[in-house]
Design a protein around this motif. Structure first.
Motif: not given
Length: 256
Positions: A238-245
């Motif tokens: 259920g974890t939301v992971v966002e990779v922001v470059v």
């Protein structure tokens, strides 16, 4: 230019992201986009994104950041240390990364910058490496670290790195992005867990392309994951992971 792929009218489509919309092109891939059709689609109306490319080869780097090496007691590698991921693990922005079975153990996110190859490269000269890079995208190099060392006689890199969804790429391929001076943040449930600069790499993108092409035939669409730095941790279902470059975009996925 920011090239992206998505499902449009029941088929894969390719287009150029422009503000809050995408300009549709005739081709199905940034490698051969064809001409613009004149149609525009709002990004908010896209329900199914696709990876910006579908690589035949995904190459990942280990121990490529100075800060992480220092904390983990690792020295500077004399050459890039790399592994291969199955191309079938690749998934897109907005997709759910399937939760691994319980017996796999912990599953870890790793926010990374990804290089996309635009021209075939093998035994190229160092000064020619940049010409073989089509652009960059954000990546989550998902890993099951307990699988990696489950058998003491053999480290299982491919197995630990290649389950479905373990190679998230997106949201698009940026052909104008410049890594120098930029960096990456990984947000987990909205909280910042990684924050590092690309200038901290032992081997920058062009050097990686040159070095890896001495061993491997790199084909258009192949992806090189530049490695990760401090802050990679296990994910819960259920974890939301966002990779922001910085200057490129945000790759967002849900685990499990």
């Amino acid at each position: 230019m920011r090239w992206m792929r998505w499902m449009h009218a029941g088929r894969p489509a390719c287009g150029q992201a422009d503000g809050d919309a995408v300009r549709v092109h005739e081709g199905g891939s940034p490698l051969a986009p064809g001409n613009a059709t004149g149609e525009r689609v709002a990004l908010a109306d896209i329900t199914t994104w696709l990876p910006p490319v579908q690589p035949a080869q995904v190459i990942g780097l280990w121990n490529n950041f100075r800060a992480a090496a220092q904390k983990n007691g690792l020295g500077e590698p004399p050459e890039p240390l790399y592994f291969l991921k199955s191309p079938h693990c690749v998934t897109a922005h907005g997709s759910t990364i399937p939760a691994a079975p319980d017996d796999v153990g912990r599953v870890v996110y790793e926010g990374e910058l990804a290089i996309v190859i635009g021209q075939p490269a093998y035994r190229i000269a160092r000064e020619k490496a940049a010409a073989h890079i089509l652009g960059y995208t954000a990546a989550n190099d998902v890993t099951a670290p307990e699988l990696l060392r489950r058998d003491a006689s053999f480290q299982q890199w491919v197995r630990a790195k290649s389950m479905p969804g373990f190679g998230a790429l997106g949201p698009w391929l940026d052909t104008a992005f410049v890594p120098q001076g930029a960096g990456l943040r990984t947000l987990v449930g909205g909280r910042e867990r990684q924050n590092y600069a690309f200038d901290d790499m032992f081997f920058g993108p062009e050097e990686l392309v040159f070095r890896l092409a001495q061993d491997l035939l790199l084909a258009p669409g192949d992806v090189i994951l530049c490695g990760t730095s401090l802050g990679a941790m296990p994910m819960r279902a259920g974890t939301v992971v966002e990779v922001v470059v910085d200057g490129l975009g945000t790759l967002r996925n849900i685990y499990g």
